[in-house]
Motif scaffolding. Structure first.
Motif, short mmCIF file in Angstrom:
data_model
loop_
_atom_site.label_atom_id
_atom_site.label_comp_id
_atom_site.label_asym_id
_atom_site.label_seq_id
_atom_site.Cartn_x
_atom_site.Cartn_y
_atom_site.Cartn_z
N SER A 1 0.82 -1.21 0.00
CA SER A 1 0.00 0.00 0.00
C SER A 1 0.86 1.26 0.00
O SER A 1 0.55 2.24 -0.69
CB SER A 1 -0.93 0.01 1.21
N LYS A 2 1.94 1.26 0.76
CA LYS A 2 2.81 2.43 0.80
C LYS A 2 3.37 2.75 -0.57
O LYS A 2 3.48 3.93 -0.96
CB LYS A 2 3.94 2.19 1.80
N ASP A 3 3.70 1.73 -1.31
CA ASP A 3 4.28 1.90 -2.64
C ASP A 3 3.23 2.24 -3.68
O ASP A 3 3.43 3.14 -4.52
CB ASP A 3 5.02 0.61 -3.03
N ILE B 1 -1.78 4.82 -7.44
CA ILE B 1 -3.14 4.52 -7.89
C ILE B 1 -4.04 5.74 -7.71
O ILE B 1 -4.86 6.06 -8.57
CB ILE B 1 -3.70 3.30 -7.13
N GLY B 2 -3.87 6.45 -6.59
CA GLY B 2 -4.64 7.66 -6.35
C GLY B 2 -4.37 8.72 -7.40
O GLY B 2 -5.29 9.40 -7.87
N LYS B 3 -3.11 8.87 -7.78
CA LYS B 3 -2.77 9.86 -8.81
C LYS B 3 -3.32 9.47 -10.17
O LYS B 3 -3.58 10.34 -11.02
CB LYS B 3 -1.25 10.03 -8.88
N ALA B 4 -3.52 8.17 -10.38
CA ALA B 4 -4.12 7.71 -11.65
C ALA B 4 -5.60 8.01 -11.72
O ALA B 4 -6.22 7.88 -12.78
CB ALA B 4 -3.88 6.22 -11.83
N GLY B 5 -6.21 8.39 -10.59
CA GLY B 5 -7.61 8.80 -10.59
C GLY B 5 -8.55 7.94 -9.77
O GLY B 5 -9.70 8.31 -9.54
N ALA B 6 -8.09 6.77 -9.34
CA ALA B 6 -8.95 5.89 -8.54
C ALA B 6 -8.92 6.31 -7.07
O ALA B 6 -7.90 6.78 -6.56
CB ALA B 6 -8.49 4.44 -8.67
N ILE B 7 -10.04 6.13 -6.39
CA ILE B 7 -10.08 6.32 -4.94
C ILE B 7 -9.63 5.03 -4.29
O ILE B 7 -10.24 3.98 -4.48
CB ILE B 7 -11.50 6.69 -4.46
N VAL B 8 -8.56 5.11 -3.52
CA VAL B 8 -8.02 3.94 -2.84
C VAL B 8 -8.63 3.86 -1.44
O VAL B 8 -8.57 4.81 -0.67
CB VAL B 8 -6.49 4.01 -2.72
N ILE B 9 -9.22 2.71 -1.12
CA ILE B 9 -9.71 2.45 0.24
C ILE B 9 -8.85 1.33 0.77
O ILE B 9 -8.95 0.18 0.33
CB ILE B 9 -11.20 2.10 0.25
N ASP B 10 -7.96 1.68 1.70
CA ASP B 10 -6.88 0.78 2.11
C ASP B 10 -7.18 0.12 3.44
O ASP B 10 -7.53 0.77 4.42
CB ASP B 10 -5.58 1.56 2.21
N ASN B 11 -6.98 -1.20 3.47
CA ASN B 11 -7.26 -1.98 4.68
C ASN B 11 -6.04 -2.15 5.58
O ASN B 11 -6.16 -2.66 6.68
CB ASN B 11 -7.80 -3.36 4.27
N ALA C 1 -8.48 5.43 4.65
CA ALA C 1 -7.99 4.32 5.45
C ALA C 1 -9.13 3.60 6.16
O ALA C 1 -10.08 4.23 6.62
CB ALA C 1 -6.97 4.80 6.47
N ASN C 2 -9.00 2.29 6.23
CA ASN C 2 -9.88 1.43 7.01
C ASN C 2 -9.23 1.21 8.37
O ASN C 2 -8.03 0.95 8.43
CB ASN C 2 -10.01 0.09 6.27
#
Length: 341
Positions: free
Chosen positions: A77-79, A84-94, A126-127
């Protein structure tokens, strides 16, 4: 509207549960992509009545995705989450990677849904830790009613919270003991079969474990920084389902009867509290359920305004996969995502 969803870490316990819940809740997805590491390329995972083949994380184009549900651990996730966020997707990280970043919302929808709007700073949400998630769902309505001053929580956490290898170790150790062929612990520091281990995550300088620290830090960020909280986190020989014994001290008077009525009306909660044999919920009974269950609500007579309660939830669901998908649903329901497939 329909949305494109990627599940990263699709072959793990939580990733598979995310796919199950997306199908169960009929999430408005036009496309669902199962993503994993290169070594899992082509591995098949279930999505409702369909089978998906895993795609390679390093080759996947995230610009075509609206939501990325990330369950691949902190290092990945750190990497990958910022990219992924900059590519436009909303990241919801567990993972725990982004939980304490001030620019990343830490969300339990039943508790602090309004904070989800802050995702635009990094396109990451963040989750929380599984033990924190179920606890704050129970604490939130009581805090609103009587003001929580202090919480003392002891957790009884299932091995699934430590991943598939941990579940395998419990199974293999249990079987080995029955045939008098004990196996040395690998995933855990001591034998987990027929035992309990008061140690989850690494030890910190003050003698607490990081799991215990997480519950304090995350409760402050999600619910209220003024709440004093102390935790003891214990791993128990249960496959799925976390349990918690919670002692709460309030600012104002609140009776068990009032607490039951409040919790029965609160979102995400089920109260099963009969003062009789079996009149409570155990982890075996919560598996596969969306709800967080509360039982054993009673007065703590050692403080001026105190209650004790028992809280149980499926840690792979509300503690991880379900909460992730509820966050995505909150974004959609509040009209916070403009891009649609």
């Amino acid at each position: 509207m329909s949305y494109s969803v990627a599940v990263v870490g699709a072959t793990g316990n939580v990733g598979r549960e995310m796919l199950n819940i997306l199908a169960e809740r009929e999430f408005p997805a036009s496309e669902v992509h199962a993503i994993a590491s290169r070594r899992s390329l082509g591995v098949e995972v279930s999505f409702g009545d369909r089978t998906l083949k895993c795609q390679d994380l390093e080759q996947f184009d995230f610009s075509k995705v609206d939501f990325c549900l990330m369950s691949a651990g902190s290092a990945v996730s750190k990497d990958w989450s910022p990219r992924i966020g900059k590519a436009g997707a909303i990241v919801i990280d567990n993972s725990s990677c982004w939980r304490y970043d001030p620019d990343v919302p830490l969300i339990v929808p039943e508790v602090n849904a309004d904070a989800v709007a802050g995702y635009t700073k990094k396109n990451i949400i963040a989750n929380p830790n599984c033990s924190t998630a179920q606890m704050v769902v129970a604490l939130k309505p009581l805090h609103e009613a009587a003001g929580i001053k202090r919480v003392v929580v002891s957790t009884y956490q299932s091995v699934s919270g430590a991943g598939k290898d941990a579940m395998d170790e419990l199974f293999e150790q249990t079987r080995a003991i029955f045939v008098n062929d004990p196996k040395e612990p690998k995933k855990f520091t001591k034998q987990i079969a027929f035992n309990v281990i008061p140690h989850i995550d690494v030890f910190m300088k003050d003698g607490s474990t990081k799991e215990e620290w997480k519950m304090v830090a995350e409760t402050h960020k999600i619910l209220d920084p003024k709440i004093e909280l102390t935790a003891t986190c214990v791993r128990v020989p249960v496959f799925v389902g976390h349990s918690e014994s919670i002692n709460i001290e309030f600012e104002r008077p609140i009776t068990p009867e009032e607490a039951r009525d409040i919790l029965r009306e609160a979102p995400g909660l089920m109260v099963v509290d009969k003062h009789e044999d079996g009149g409570y919920v155990t982890p075996v009974e919560c598996v596969g359920d969306y709800a967080t269950f509360v039982s054993r609500i009673r007065t703590d007579t050692t403080v001026e305004h105190g209650l004790n309660l028992w809280c149980v939830s499926d840690n792979l669901r509300k503690g991880a996969a379900l909460n992730t998908i509820q966050i995505a649903e909150t974004i959609i329901n509040r009209g916070l995502l403009n891009k649609a497939a």
